[in-house]
Design an enzyme around this catalytic site. Structure first.
Site, PDB file in Angstrom:
ATOM      1  N   GLU A  89       7.646  14.917  11.048  1.00 16.47           N
ATOM      2  CA  GLU A  89       6.201  14.713  10.893  1.00 16.47           C
ATOM      3  C   GLU A  89       5.656  13.671  11.872  1.00 16.47           C
ATOM      4  O   GLU A  89       4.594  13.852  12.447  1.00 16.47           O
ATOM      5  CB  GLU A  89       5.932  14.286   9.436  1.00 16.47           C
ATOM      6  CG  GLU A  89       4.482  14.065   9.085  1.00 16.47           C
ATOM      7  CD  GLU A  89       3.705  15.362   8.886  1.00 16.47           C
ATOM      8  OE1 GLU A  89       4.334  16.436   8.937  1.00 16.47           O
ATOM      9  OE2 GLU A  89       2.486  15.280   8.707  1.00 16.47           O
ATOM     10  N   ASP A  90       6.387  12.592  12.050  1.00 13.40           N
ATOM     11  CA  ASP A  90       5.821  11.443  12.771  1.00 13.40           C
ATOM     12  C   ASP A  90       6.420  11.133  14.135  1.00 13.40           C
ATOM     13  O   ASP A  90       6.021  10.164  14.764  1.00 13.40           O
ATOM     14  CB  ASP A  90       5.944  10.171  11.908  1.00 13.40           C
ATOM     15  CG  ASP A  90       5.091  10.256  10.655  1.00 13.40           C
ATOM     16  OD1 ASP A  90       4.161  11.077  10.648  1.00 13.40           O
ATOM     17  OD2 ASP A  90       5.364   9.525   9.697  1.00 13.40           O
TER      18      ASP A  90
END
Ligand code: MN
Length: 717
Positions: A89-90
């Site tokens: 996700e990051d």
């Protein structure tokens, strides 16, 4: 970016990971702990330079989430997934990189958590919260994904203080509405209690403080009574020679609050209940202990509950009774075995508790599913709790999908529902005038099948009308009956008009107009179709009995098209409604009967049949006007080529063995290639012929049963 290395934070993160590894060493193998450490190095590098809102290095958070799961003694893959849970996700790291570094299982877990992170819950309505919980459960195939997500959420709740107040409240509400109930459903009490108290404190800080103060004040008065009762119970149990642990316990703040709120009772009425837990060796001892307690203090009539015979929905088992204690205080006792106590604390997580030298992990997973299935059966036998049945069905047999409207409302649709079904579910008018759709902000074909968690947006146009071709793919009764109703309500003149418009548009695909069609050609076609006038033909088209593109194709002079290409095959009876069309099956996806298919009108080459999930289709390579919804004729008896790849151990005679088994399953091998992989395994690429999907499944099952075969998959180029 190029910041000076900060020795303090580096030391701190080294401390955190060695603390975690220390915990893991108490129940995992050395190699597994090393894997976890490797995941830490991987994660720390990926998150390098990122900070949490508190200013701490980002990696603190995943380590803390992993620690929460280590306290539940979860297996090393869950721990690794927790350490890597924000990486997809990051950071720029992709799922494939995690897969090659830590294997497919871990990659699937991390990917699953990322998908949950992407969906956001907006609504405040209770019914919507319930749907959202179901959506989350339906989205995960591996329950460990939820466990990692819960740990992630719990750590975020513990560190909520740094957030802006409005954000804090939103996350707290979501925790109380969604995540705590899920932890409860899965029986993970330890996580649920903490999630609830943290959520309560963040959402209602004042009420939390008042209640906390009241509890602290009351605790003083209670101490003496508590000790007295404790001693009395212990003494009596010893007299009866029953080995047992006696614990006094307190309700957590949120459950006190809920009782006060829901039952409109005063704090004193709720709090002045003395609660004890007695933990014994086995079920027999539970009932003996109950007898002893009922003998010691009189039971309050109607307050005994046997959750051992009839467990709670989440698997919780215990005997509950309320007694008249000394000085008239009510006394609540719970009696259970050690095993029941463990389930009460960690619920479904208890099934991933690592046990040395035990079965493989997928068997553990099967164990957890089995656990849920048993629950289902127990409840069925017990004959109550229809609601529970309904809930568990969602987990075990996901037969529904949950999607969002652009406004954040959740719609429940049956499994396999398409964009059109969604449009009709929103409103009949929306369905009837639907011309286009977006899923997660991307334009998709109207036949697109929806998946959990997607956001669906329908584009309508005034004067648009439902296409009869939609009947080929809609699954809901509402969509079906509305489309049918629209067709029936068409008057003949309207059908002619609609048919003319549809045919004109279809002719445009072939770059001709109605004026270019010779009368002779039209007459031949009418004769073929057993129709007498052009209007009859237009009615057929307008009512959706004949696809407009096919009619157009038949009307267009096609000398050039028909003589082109030698790889064209006439397959007159394989695809419905394509009589007389030149048809080809695409080599990129090699569809076989049973695969959902779609036809592409190609200028010179007639109709090309692709699988609906072929990359060339999903990438929208072909304009919509050229796409035709088609279906297989039932009961086709032809053979179709299909590609399978087989990974085998590098052993003498394996290829011959696989070939024999394929032949024995009534399939012909058209082509075979061998691709060396490494010294241990080979990859064989076969083109074989099958009748349909069932046949292919049969062939694959038999090949899979050969001991030297590691994996067989259908491949598409
Ligand atoms: Mn996180």
């Amino acid at each position: 970016m190029a910041s000076r290395p900060d020795l303090n934070t580096a030391d701190e993160s080294r401390f955190l990971i060695s603390d975690l590894c220390g915990m893991l060493e108490s129940y995992l193998d050395k190699e597994q702990v090393q894997e976890v450490y490797r995941a830490y190095l991987f994660g720390a590098e990926a998150h390098e330079g990122q900070q949490r809102l508190s200013g701490e290095p980002y990696i603190y958070h995943p380590i803390a989430a992993a620690r929460i799961l280590a306290e539940l003694h979860l297996d090393h893959k869950s721990i690794i997934a927790a350490i890597l849970h924000d990486v997809i996700e990051d950071t720029p790291i992709a799922k494939e990189q995690i897969e090659s570094a830590f294997g497919a299982d871990v990659a699937e877990l991390v990917d699953g958590v990322s998908k949950l992170t992407q969906i956001e819950f907006e609504s405040q309505a209770e019914a919507q919260a319930e749907n959202f919980r179901k959506m989350i459960l339906a989205m995960v195939r591996d329950i460990r994904v939820i466990l990692v997500k819960l740990a992630d959420r719990l750590h975020n709740m513990r560190t909520l203080g740094v957030m802006r107040p409005d954000k804090r409240r939103r996350i707290a509400r979501e925790t109380l509405d969604i995540y705590a109930p899920i932890a409860n459903r899965l029986g993970i009490n330890a996580l649920r209690v903490e999630l609830e108290d943290l959520g309560f404190a963040a959402l209602y800080p004042l009420r939390y403080k008042v209640l906390e103060k009241a509890v602290l004040a009351a605790r003083g008065h209670r101490k003496e009574v508590l000790n007295k009762i404790n001693t009395a119970i212990k003494r009596r149990i010893e007299q009866e020679h029953l080995p047992a642990r006696v614990l006094s316990r307190e309700k957590h703040l949120y459950s006190l609050y809920r009782k006060i709120r829901d039952k409109a009772l005063s704090f004193e009425e709720i709090y002045d209940v003395y609660a004890f837990r007695i933990i014994v060796k086995d079920v027999d001892a539970c009932y003996r202990a109950l007898g002893i307690m009922h003998n010691l203090y009189k039971p309050v009539p109607g307050k005994f509950k046997d959750y051992i015979a009839i467990p709670k929905a989440n698997g919780y088992q215990s005997l509950h009774s309320i007694l008249f204690g000394p000085y008239g205080v009510p006394l609540e006792v719970q009696i259970r075995t050690e095993d029941m106590n463990k389930v009460a604390e960690s619920g479904v997580a208890a099934h991933w508790v690592y046990k040395a030298n035990e079965e493989r992990l997928d068997q553990m997973h099967a164990g957890a599913r089995e656990w849920m299935r048993e629950l289902l059966e127990m409840q069925t036998r017990a004959g109550d709790s229809l609601e529970f049945l309904e809930n568990v069905k969602v987990d075990l047999f996901p037969d529904a999908v949950y999607v969002f409207t652009p406004a954040g409302e959740i719609m429940k649709l049956p499994y396999g529902a398409t964009v059109i079904d969604f449009a009709y579910a929103v409103h009949t008018d929306v369905g009837n005038t639907c011309i286009d759709a977006k899923v997660n902000r991307q334009v998709v074909p109207l036949r697109t099948v929806l998946h959990n968690g997607q956001t669906v947006e329908i584009v309508t146009a005034v004067g648009a009308c439902p296409s009869p071709a939609w009947l080929n793919f809609v699954v809901t009764a509402k969509a079906r009956s509305n489309i049918r109703h629209y067709q029936k309500s068409l008057k003949r003149e309207e059908a002619i008009e609609l048919g003319r418009r549809m045919l004109d548009r279809a002719l445009g695909v072939f770059e001709v107009t109605a004026a270019d069609i010779s009368e002779k050609r039209l007459q031949v076609l009418l004769q073929d179709y057993h129709l007498s006038t052009l209007d009859d033909l237009l009615v057929e088209v307008g009512m959706g009995r004949r696809p407009s593109v096919l009619v157009a194709r038949a009307l267009v002079p096609s000398e050039a098209a028909d003589s082109k290409g030698d790889d064209m095959t006439m397959r007159p009876l394989v695809i419905k409604g394509t009589e007389g069309m030149v048809m080809r099956f695409s080599k990129c996806c090699r569809p076989i009967p049973g695969d959902p298919v779609i036809g592409i009108i190609t200028g010179g080459r007639g109709l090309m049949i692709h699988s609906q999930n072929c990359r060339n289709i999903t990438d929208n390579k072909y304009p919509k006007e050229n796409q035709l919804d088609v279906q297989w004729e039932p009961g086709i008896d032809e053979e179709f080529p299909v590609e399978v790849s087989v990974i085998v151990e590098d052993r003498r005679g394996v290829l011959a063995r696989v070939a024999t088994v394929i032949g024995d399953a009534d399939s012909n091998i058209e082509n075979v290639g061998i691709e060396e992989r490494d010294g241990l395994t080979n990859k064989l690429q076969f083109t074989i012929t099958v009748h349909n999907r069932q046949h292919l499944a049969r062939v694959m099952r038999r090949v899979r049963n050969i001991p030297s075969v590691i994996k067989i998959t259908r491949t598409r180029s």
